[in-house]
Design a protein around this motif. Structure first.
Motif, PDB file in Angstrom:
ATOM      1  N   ALA A  56      -2.778   7.770   1.130  1.00  0.00           N
ATOM      2  CA  ALA A  56      -2.109   8.458   0.441  1.00  0.00           C
ATOM      3  C   ALA A  56      -0.379   8.457   0.862  1.00  0.00           C
ATOM      4  O   ALA A  56       0.409   8.780   0.126  1.00  0.00           O
ATOM      5  CB  ALA A  56      -2.760  10.224   0.808  1.00  0.00           C
ATOM      6  N   GLU A  57      -0.353   8.208   2.028  1.00  0.00           N
ATOM      7  CA  GLU A  57       1.044   8.042   2.711  1.00  0.00           C
ATOM      8  C   GLU A  57       1.803   6.775   1.943  1.00  0.00           C
ATOM      9  O   GLU A  57       2.889   6.962   1.685  1.00  0.00           O
ATOM     10  CB  GLU A  57       0.984   8.016   4.103  1.00  0.00           C
ATOM     11  CG  GLU A  57       0.472   9.150   4.719  1.00  0.00           C
ATOM     12  CD  GLU A  57       0.441   9.035   6.224  1.00  0.00           C
ATOM     13  OE1 GLU A  57       0.906   7.956   6.887  1.00  0.00           O
ATOM     14  OE2 GLU A  57      -0.099   9.972   6.979  1.00  0.00           O
ATOM     15  N   ALA A  58       0.971   5.792   1.845  1.00  0.00           N
ATOM     16  CA  ALA A  58       1.760   4.410   1.237  1.00  0.00           C
ATOM     17  C   ALA A  58       1.991   4.788  -0.096  1.00  0.00           C
ATOM     18  O   ALA A  58       2.864   4.280  -0.699  1.00  0.00           O
ATOM     19  CB  ALA A  58       0.557   3.400   1.495  1.00  0.00           C
ATOM     20  N   TYR A  59       1.098   5.551  -0.724  1.00  0.00           N
ATOM     21  CA  TYR A  59       1.506   5.693  -2.226  1.00  0.00           C
ATOM     22  C   TYR A  59       2.390   6.626  -2.484  1.00  0.00           C
ATOM     23  O   TYR A  59       3.342   6.342  -3.558  1.00  0.00           O
ATOM     24  CB  TYR A  59       0.176   6.225  -2.823  1.00  0.00           C
ATOM     25  CG  TYR A  59      -1.045   5.586  -3.156  1.00  0.00           C
ATOM     26  CD1 TYR A  59      -1.111   4.119  -3.046  1.00  0.00           C
ATOM     27  CD2 TYR A  59      -2.278   6.142  -3.442  1.00  0.00           C
ATOM     28  CE1 TYR A  59      -2.275   3.454  -2.980  1.00  0.00           C
ATOM     29  CE2 TYR A  59      -3.314   5.225  -3.539  1.00  0.00           C
ATOM     30  CZ  TYR A  59      -3.303   3.998  -3.114  1.00  0.00           C
ATOM     31  OH  TYR A  59      -4.586   3.181  -3.579  1.00  0.00           O
ATOM     32  N   GLU A  60       2.599   7.770  -1.629  1.00  0.00           N
ATOM     33  CA  GLU A  60       3.876   8.348  -1.761  1.00  0.00           C
ATOM     34  C   GLU A  60       5.137   7.394  -1.613  1.00  0.00           C
ATOM     35  O   GLU A  60       6.036   7.708  -2.206  1.00  0.00           O
ATOM     36  CB  GLU A  60       3.766   9.482  -0.584  1.00  0.00           C
ATOM     37  CG  GLU A  60       4.902  10.463  -0.732  1.00  0.00           C
ATOM     38  CD  GLU A  60       4.751  11.572   0.253  1.00  0.00           C
ATOM     39  OE1 GLU A  60       5.777  12.538   0.150  1.00  0.00           O
ATOM     40  OE2 GLU A  60       3.652  11.670   0.833  1.00  0.00           O
ATOM     41  N   THR A 109       1.770   7.294 -10.580  1.00  0.00           N
ATOM     42  CA  THR A 109       0.482   7.862  -9.925  1.00  0.00           C
ATOM     43  C   THR A 109      -0.125   7.055  -9.142  1.00  0.00           C
ATOM     44  O   THR A 109       0.434   6.051  -8.569  1.00  0.00           O
ATOM     45  CB  THR A 109      -0.348   7.851 -11.284  1.00  0.00           C
ATOM     46  OG1 THR A 109      -0.510   6.274 -11.582  1.00  0.00           O
ATOM     47  CG2 THR A 109       0.095   8.462 -12.427  1.00  0.00           C
ATOM     48  N   PRO A 110      -1.373   7.455  -8.276  1.00  0.00           N
ATOM     49  CA  PRO A 110      -1.881   6.721  -7.309  1.00  0.00           C
ATOM     50  C   PRO A 110      -2.079   5.377  -7.906  1.00  0.00           C
ATOM     51  O   PRO A 110      -2.064   4.346  -7.147  1.00  0.00           O
ATOM     52  CB  PRO A 110      -2.944   7.447  -7.001  1.00  0.00           C
ATOM     53  CG  PRO A 110      -2.633   9.079  -6.933  1.00  0.00           C
ATOM     54  CD  PRO A 110      -1.832   8.952  -8.342  1.00  0.00           C
ATOM     55  N   GLY A 111      -2.485   5.228  -9.242  1.00  0.00           N
ATOM     56  CA  GLY A 111      -3.000   4.034  -9.692  1.00  0.00           C
ATOM     57  C   GLY A 111      -1.707   2.991  -9.568  1.00  0.00           C
ATOM     58  O   GLY A 111      -1.816   1.895  -9.325  1.00  0.00           O
ATOM     59  N   SER A 112      -0.457   3.461 -10.362  1.00  0.00           N
ATOM     60  CA  SER A 112       0.660   2.918 -10.524  1.00  0.00           C
ATOM     61  C   SER A 112       1.274   2.440  -9.038  1.00  0.00           C
ATOM     62  O   SER A 112       1.827   1.268  -8.825  1.00  0.00           O
ATOM     63  CB  SER A 112       1.854   3.369 -11.245  1.00  0.00           C
ATOM     64  OG  SER A 112       2.242   4.725 -10.716  1.00  0.00           O
TER      65      SER A 112
END
Length: 315
Positions: free
Chosen positions: A219-223, A295-298
């Motif tokens: 979650a942190e990396a995706y942000e 998005t988390p996917g992208s």
């Protein structure tokens, strides 16, 4: 106000002063909202001087579409010098009205979607729209992810992931956003094939607790990666990638080394993918004419691209 010798008035006089029918006054009296002061010798209702103001208050509350029971609670609260009942009733009415307005906006956008599409596509779009309520529910999307996530993952971790993975429908959608959400609903409710039932290898290795640590780190990396996507940056090695790799290293119980990064790049490249889900999520979230929302996917794809590029350069 009343000219009778005892200061009271009949039901007819009260109705005339208030500008309502006798039937209306009787209705509120029978339900305990408008107490009568006494009865005449002939059994007719008599009302005191405060009845007119109370009747006007009742009509004002009913004009706000409050139910008789809600009006009763408010009047009792007023009699006790309170006021919280009115605040609660108004807040509840605003929530209900907001839901109804949102439903109307979704229906309007759905109708425009059908109206504007080519005749040959209308049957398919009607089928998609017919499977989605107005306003739409996100429950099917949450069920999809609950079936995909590792079993027995802590509830707090699951809830945090669902907050990021399940898009909230826009309050005032465009026809395109309605279509994207309907397609998203169809995507998560269609029968799964064998390949789609597979889970990433890390789910089998990390277990429930390890997966919770993994998704917190992701979650942190995706942000961080999402911020780079908004700037239009190409994938590159940096803080976001380090956090991404650290999350997987922690789940696998190993160290972040060059060899591990190469192995991870190869593993993630063959893990099951649901790119179509994230494409539709982006369409739901992106405002007309605005930049595509990460998005988390992208974000995952951006980070994987950075990892593959780094691993290839190191090799």
């Amino acid at each position: 106000m009343f000219t009778s010798h005892d200061g009271l008035c009949s039901i007819g006089e009260l109705a005339e002063h208030a500008g309502v029918t006798v039937k209306t006054v009787r209705f509120y009296s029978d339900r305990g909202l408008l107490p009568e002061a006494s009865r005449s010798a002939g059994g007719h209702r008599r009302y005191g001087p405060d009845a007119l103001e109370r009747l006007r208050l009742i009509r004002s509350l009913r004009a706000l579409d409050l139910s008789v029971s809600e009006v009763h609670r408010i009047l009792d609260d007023e009699d006790e010098a309170g006021g919280s009942a009115l605040e609660a009733a108004v807040a509840g009415q605003l929530r209900e009205l907001g839901t109804r307005l949102k439903a109307l906006r979704w229906r309007e956008a759905g109708l425009r979607l059908v109206q504007e599409c080519p005749a040959g596509e209308r049957a398919d779009r009607l089928r998609l729209l017919g499977a989605v309520a107005a306003p739409p529910s996100t429950a099917p999307l949450a069920r999809f992810w609950r079936g995909w996530l590792p079993p027995r993952m802590p509830a707090r971790s699951t809830a945090a992931f669902l907050d990021a993975a399940v898009p909230q429908p826009p309050d005032d959608p465009t026809p395109g956003q309605v279509l994207a959400f309907a397609r998203l609903n169809a995507f998560v409710t269609r029968p799964c094939t064998g390949g789609e039932q597979r889970r990433p290898a890390v789910h089998r290795t990390a277990g429930a607790r390890g997966s919770a640590v993994l998704y917190a780190g992701l979650a942190e990396a995706y942000e961080l990666a999402g911020a780079q996507l908004r700037r239009g940056r190409v994938p590159y090695a940096g803080e976001a990638l380090d956090g991404f790799v650290a999350a997987y290293a922690g789940a696998y119980g190993t160290r972040d080394t060059a060899d591990f990064r190469r192995l991870l790049a190869g593993q993630l490249a063959v893990d099951p993918r649901i790119d179509r889900y994230w494409e539709l999520v982006a369409e739901v979230l992106t405002a007309p004419g605005g930049p595509v929302e990460p998005t988390p996917g992208s974000a995952h794809d951006w980070l994987l691209g950075a990892l593959v590029a780094q691993s290839g350069a190191a090799a």
